[in-house]
Design a protein around this motif. Sequence first.
Motif, PDB file in Angstrom:
ATOM      1  N   CYS A 134     -11.241  -1.133   8.063  1.00  0.00           N
ATOM      2  CA  CYS A 134     -10.177  -2.131   8.186  1.00  0.00           C
ATOM      3  C   CYS A 134     -10.381  -2.943   9.466  1.00  0.00           C
ATOM      4  O   CYS A 134     -10.194  -2.421  10.571  1.00  0.00           O
ATOM      5  CB  CYS A 134      -8.800  -1.465   8.203  1.00  0.00           C
ATOM      6  N   ARG A 182      -8.574  -5.138  10.841  1.00  0.00           N
ATOM      7  CA  ARG A 182      -7.361  -5.252  11.660  1.00  0.00           C
ATOM      8  C   ARG A 182      -7.223  -4.019  12.568  1.00  0.00           C
ATOM      9  O   ARG A 182      -6.890  -4.122  13.745  1.00  0.00           O
ATOM     10  CB  ARG A 182      -6.139  -5.384  10.738  1.00  0.00           C
ATOM     11  N   SER A 183      -7.516  -2.847  11.996  1.00  0.00           N
ATOM     12  CA  SER A 183      -7.458  -1.612  12.771  1.00  0.00           C
ATOM     13  C   SER A 183      -8.485  -1.675  13.911  1.00  0.00           C
ATOM     14  O   SER A 183      -8.218  -1.236  15.038  1.00  0.00           O
ATOM     15  CB  SER A 183      -7.730  -0.430  11.838  1.00  0.00           C
ATOM     16  N   TYR A 186      -7.009  -3.771  16.689  1.00  0.00           N
ATOM     17  CA  TYR A 186      -5.998  -3.028  17.449  1.00  0.00           C
ATOM     18  C   TYR A 186      -6.663  -2.066  18.429  1.00  0.00           C
ATOM     19  O   TYR A 186      -6.263  -1.939  19.571  1.00  0.00           O
ATOM     20  CB  TYR A 186      -5.105  -2.211  16.506  1.00  0.00           C
ATOM     21  N   PRO A 200      -6.719  -7.730   7.599  1.00  0.00           N
ATOM     22  CA  PRO A 200      -6.470  -6.332   7.211  1.00  0.00           C
ATOM     23  C   PRO A 200      -7.060  -5.994   5.853  1.00  0.00           C
ATOM     24  O   PRO A 200      -7.027  -6.812   4.934  1.00  0.00           O
ATOM     25  CB  PRO A 200      -4.940  -6.240   7.178  1.00  0.00           C
ATOM     26  N   HIS A 201      -7.608  -4.790   5.735  1.00  0.00           N
ATOM     27  CA  HIS A 201      -8.006  -4.233   4.431  1.00  0.00           C
ATOM     28  C   HIS A 201      -6.966  -3.173   4.092  1.00  0.00           C
ATOM     29  O   HIS A 201      -7.222  -1.985   4.207  1.00  0.00           O
ATOM     30  CB  HIS A 201      -9.381  -3.578   4.505  1.00  0.00           C
ATOM     31  N   SER A 202      -5.780  -3.613   3.742  1.00  0.00           N
ATOM     32  CA  SER A 202      -4.698  -2.640   3.563  1.00  0.00           C
ATOM     33  C   SER A 202      -4.801  -1.953   2.207  1.00  0.00           C
ATOM     34  O   SER A 202      -5.430  -2.463   1.273  1.00  0.00           O
ATOM     35  CB  SER A 202      -3.343  -3.342   3.690  1.00  0.00           C
ATOM     36  N   GLY A 236      -6.146   3.715   2.784  1.00  0.00           N
ATOM     37  CA  GLY A 236      -6.414   3.849   4.221  1.00  0.00           C
ATOM     38  C   GLY A 236      -5.185   3.763   5.100  1.00  0.00           C
ATOM     39  O   GLY A 236      -5.129   4.400   6.155  1.00  0.00           O
ATOM     40  N   CYS A 237      -4.176   2.979   4.691  1.00  0.00           N
ATOM     41  CA  CYS A 237      -2.991   2.808   5.554  1.00  0.00           C
ATOM     42  C   CYS A 237      -2.231   4.121   5.734  1.00  0.00           C
ATOM     43  O   CYS A 237      -1.589   4.329   6.759  1.00  0.00           O
ATOM     44  CB  CYS A 237      -2.037   1.774   4.964  1.00  0.00           C
ATOM     45  N   CYS A 294      -3.692   5.880   8.618  1.00  0.00           N
ATOM     46  CA  CYS A 294      -4.151   5.002   9.711  1.00  0.00           C
ATOM     47  C   CYS A 294      -3.298   5.201  10.962  1.00  0.00           C
ATOM     48  O   CYS A 294      -2.068   5.122  10.896  1.00  0.00           O
ATOM     49  CB  CYS A 294      -4.079   3.549   9.260  1.00  0.00           C
ATOM     50  N   HIS A 330      -2.839   3.183  13.229  1.00  0.00           N
ATOM     51  CA  HIS A 330      -2.220   1.902  13.601  1.00  0.00           C
ATOM     52  C   HIS A 330      -1.116   1.452  12.643  1.00  0.00           C
ATOM     53  O   HIS A 330      -0.653   0.313  12.722  1.00  0.00           O
ATOM     54  CB  HIS A 330      -3.309   0.818  13.701  1.00  0.00           C
ATOM     55  N   LEU A 331      -0.723   2.337  11.751  1.00  0.00           N
ATOM     56  CA  LEU A 331       0.302   1.989  10.753  1.00  0.00           C
ATOM     57  C   LEU A 331       1.565   1.421  11.413  1.00  0.00           C
ATOM     58  O   LEU A 331       2.152   0.445  10.940  1.00  0.00           O
ATOM     59  CB  LEU A 331       0.628   3.242   9.923  1.00  0.00           C
ATOM     60  N   CYS A 333       1.265  -2.273  12.139  1.00  0.00           N
ATOM     61  CA  CYS A 333       1.349  -3.139  10.952  1.00  0.00           C
ATOM     62  C   CYS A 333       2.774  -3.187  10.407  1.00  0.00           C
ATOM     63  O   CYS A 333       3.181  -4.194   9.843  1.00  0.00           O
ATOM     64  CB  CYS A 333       0.385  -2.651   9.874  1.00  0.00           C
TER      65      CYS A 333
END
Length: 267
Positions: free
Chosen positions: A14, A16-17, A20, A219-221, A229-230, A233, A235-236, A239
Amino acid sequence: MVYSHTQISQYLRCPRSYRYRYLDGWREKDIRAAMIFGRCFENAVGAYFVGKDCTEFFFKEWQVYRDTPFQYRKGESWDRLLHQGVHLLEKFVRDDRIRIRSPKENLQLKKTRPLSAGNEFVAFIDAIGKLDGKRCLIDWKTTTSRYTESPEGLLSLDPQLTCYSWITGIADVALVVFVRKHRPEIQYLKATISEGQRQSFGRLVETTSAQVESGHFEPHSGIRFPQNGCVSCPHLGLCLNNQHLIESNLIRRPGASDLDWLDELVD
Ligand code: SF4
């Protein structure tokens, strides 16, 4: 930029992760018992090869965390992990299937490889030695469930082993899996990585680092199997803009990206 396998795989999971973690400095707190246990245990395995009493070494390392308020999985405790670690180390010594010559040079090896645009890739290899008399690079893993062994050759698709084969040029690789369960088990899994796989991994590193540098962090949510993956994750909270989750799971260290390659030490 210095890249590592951890960074590349996190970006592929991801972007986006990745942003972060590596650009904004949001790191996961070291509160998972299994992760710290794995670190202490692997240090003890290393101690064995330099002639130390590995169970005593493990006890000393793990004892530091006796009163740390870790997140333990159901049924786990500091004592339980201690016993599992000691049993696994005793079994490893009895098995006696691994030889490491000159352990100071062949344990925790730092390997680097230049990339285009002045970048560099760095990896820390757990060991280079012999398994059942055959030279290979070796990665230790601690886990609660066995690794799948079939169909034959499955291990050759492991991206981390492919990465290590790419950076060292060594085709024969092995995973030594320490399985923490009621009856401790050690899997000695072997694979051969082809030249084609190494070249392909090199291209993957180049294309991924180019995407990072062009600032693509979409993001690859996903919350449904197998793209979920979320759910796990760290970093949830970011998001979902959930302050409670952020404070429970993350710590912010702006500027930490200079030391990102250290991730390889805890893989
Ligand atoms: S919660 Fe999902 S979308 Fe957000 S960073 Fe994690 S994996 Fe990516």
